[in-house]
Scaffold this motif. Structure first.
Motif, PDB file in Angstrom:
ATOM      1  N   SER A 105       0.860  -1.188   0.000  1.00 48.11           N
ATOM      2  CA  SER A 105       0.000   0.000   0.000  1.00 48.11           C
ATOM      3  C   SER A 105       0.893   1.233   0.000  1.00 48.11           C
ATOM      4  O   SER A 105       1.561   1.526   1.002  1.00 48.11           O
ATOM      5  CB  SER A 105      -0.921   0.010   1.224  1.00 48.11           C
ATOM      6  OG  SER A 105      -1.872   1.045   1.133  1.00 48.11           O
ATOM      7  N   ILE A 110      -2.585   4.323   3.702  1.00 45.27           N
ATOM      8  CA  ILE A 110      -2.919   3.991   5.088  1.00 45.27           C
ATOM      9  C   ILE A 110      -3.176   5.258   5.909  1.00 45.27           C
ATOM     10  O   ILE A 110      -3.978   5.245   6.856  1.00 45.27           O
ATOM     11  CB  ILE A 110      -1.813   3.131   5.723  1.00 45.27           C
ATOM     12  CG1 ILE A 110      -1.669   1.804   4.963  1.00 45.27           C
ATOM     13  CG2 ILE A 110      -2.078   2.868   7.194  1.00 45.27           C
ATOM     14  CD1 ILE A 110      -2.931   0.959   4.929  1.00 45.27           C
ATOM     15  N   LEU A 119      -8.292   1.207  10.790  1.00 43.03           N
ATOM     16  CA  LEU A 119      -6.935   0.674  10.719  1.00 43.03           C
ATOM     17  C   LEU A 119      -6.903  -0.792  11.131  1.00 43.03           C
ATOM     18  O   LEU A 119      -6.316  -1.631  10.444  1.00 43.03           O
ATOM     19  CB  LEU A 119      -6.007   1.487  11.619  1.00 43.03           C
ATOM     20  CG  LEU A 119      -5.637   2.878  11.118  1.00 43.03           C
ATOM     21  CD1 LEU A 119      -5.142   3.741  12.265  1.00 43.03           C
ATOM     22  CD2 LEU A 119      -4.559   2.782  10.036  1.00 43.03           C
ATOM     23  N   THR A 122      -8.501  -2.997   8.502  1.00 36.58           N
ATOM     24  CA  THR A 122      -7.641  -3.137   7.325  1.00 36.58           C
ATOM     25  C   THR A 122      -6.479  -4.083   7.603  1.00 36.58           C
ATOM     26  O   THR A 122      -6.181  -4.982   6.806  1.00 36.58           O
ATOM     27  CB  THR A 122      -7.114  -1.763   6.887  1.00 36.58           C
ATOM     28  OG1 THR A 122      -8.224  -0.935   6.529  1.00 36.58           O
ATOM     29  CG2 THR A 122      -6.176  -1.889   5.688  1.00 36.58           C
ATOM     30  N   PHE A 138       4.126  -0.785   3.465  1.00 33.68           N
ATOM     31  CA  PHE A 138       3.292   0.408   3.300  1.00 33.68           C
ATOM     32  C   PHE A 138       4.037   1.636   3.796  1.00 33.68           C
ATOM     33  O   PHE A 138       4.991   1.540   4.573  1.00 33.68           O
ATOM     34  CB  PHE A 138       1.961   0.251   4.045  1.00 33.68           C
ATOM     35  CG  PHE A 138       2.089   0.119   5.544  1.00 33.68           C
ATOM     36  CD1 PHE A 138       1.985   1.226   6.372  1.00 33.68           C
ATOM     37  CD2 PHE A 138       2.309  -1.121   6.134  1.00 33.68           C
ATOM     38  CE1 PHE A 138       2.103   1.115   7.752  1.00 33.68           C
ATOM     39  CE2 PHE A 138       2.418  -1.258   7.512  1.00 33.68           C
ATOM     40  CZ  PHE A 138       2.318  -0.136   8.323  1.00 33.68           C
TER      41      PHE A 138
END
Length: 252
Positions: A105, A110, A119, A122, A138
């Protein structure tokens, strides 16, 4: 931002055409080769118009890209590479029905998750979709840099053969929430006719400290195996706006 996302997708690639997608792809590949070199499959959260996915495909990876904007996915599908599949999905609540070696990501996706539950949802989704020992790579906004540098007003103008886009950014800081709301006023001019369209967008962005992400990793079944400044590989500091985290899935 959702109300204007259909329009936003039309000028997204123009606004970010100076972004070095190849360098970023090579950087991600270097992390994969260092920490899980046998990896073949990648799920990308927030795949946008598909530029990272297509470049990763050219390096031999199989990619599934998740993007909440149907317009972005439509653009990505127009020129998608082999072994790439794009899906309209919410990264806080998705089920693909397969597992992957790598979750990826980029571009601070994020940081758009400003609520703790979003959060956690995810990260739990990512954990569920990773193979044993899989990596989650990420980047996020770094709290130390936000506090030290303080976001400021900025203006960016770009054009191609059809349109000119001018974007004014006016940040509002919410220090108790670790959020910077970036308010965009955007003017798009059709160069052939001179017609102008104006829109406004709000982009709330959360910034993170390393202890905060260590706690989130622990709570969702990951271990942090590496942290560095995105692209440069420098140690994070108050001058580091974007920090890249490499997490490894633990068995729960």
């Amino acid at each position: 931002m959702d109300a204007n996302f259909k329009f936003y997708s039309k000028y997204y690639d123009l606004l970010y055409r100076d972004k070095d997608y190849l360098a970023e792809t090579n950087y991600v590949v270097s992390l994969i080769e260092q920490y899980r070199p046998q990896s073949k499959s990648i799920i990308e959260l927030g795949s946008g118009t598909g530029k990272h996915a297509d470049l990763l495909s050219a390096k031999g990876y199989q990619i599934v890209g998740l993007e909440r904007s149907a317009e972005m996915v439509e653009i990505a599908n127009r020129s998608k590479a082999a072994h790439v599949d794009f899906k309209v999905a919410d990264i806080t609540d998705f089920e693909i029905g397969q597992s992957f070696d790598i979750a990826l990501s980029l571009f601070h996706v994020i940081s758009y998750l400003t609520k703790n539950q979003s959060l956690i949802n995810t990260f739990n989704n990512v954990h569920r979709h990773l193979n044993t020992g899989g990596l989650f790579i990420f980047d996020v906004w770094h709290s130390a840099a936000v506090h030290f540098q303080v976001p400021e007003k900025r203006t960016k103008t770009l054009r191609d053969e059809n349109i000119s886009v001018t974007r004014h950014a006016d940040p509002v800081i919410y220090p108790e929430l670790n959020i910077v709301e970036v308010n965009y006023d955007i003017v798009v001019e059709e160069l052939g006719t001179g017609q102008q369209t104006s829109i406004s967008e709000q982009h709330p962005m959360r910034h993170f400290s390393q202890p905060e992400l260590e706690l989130l990793a622990y709570a969702t079944g990951f271990e942090i195996i590496h942290t560095e400044e995105f692209l440069s590989k420098a140690s994070p500091s108050q001058n580091t706006w974007g920090v890249c985290y490499t997490w490894r899935k633990k068995i729960r």
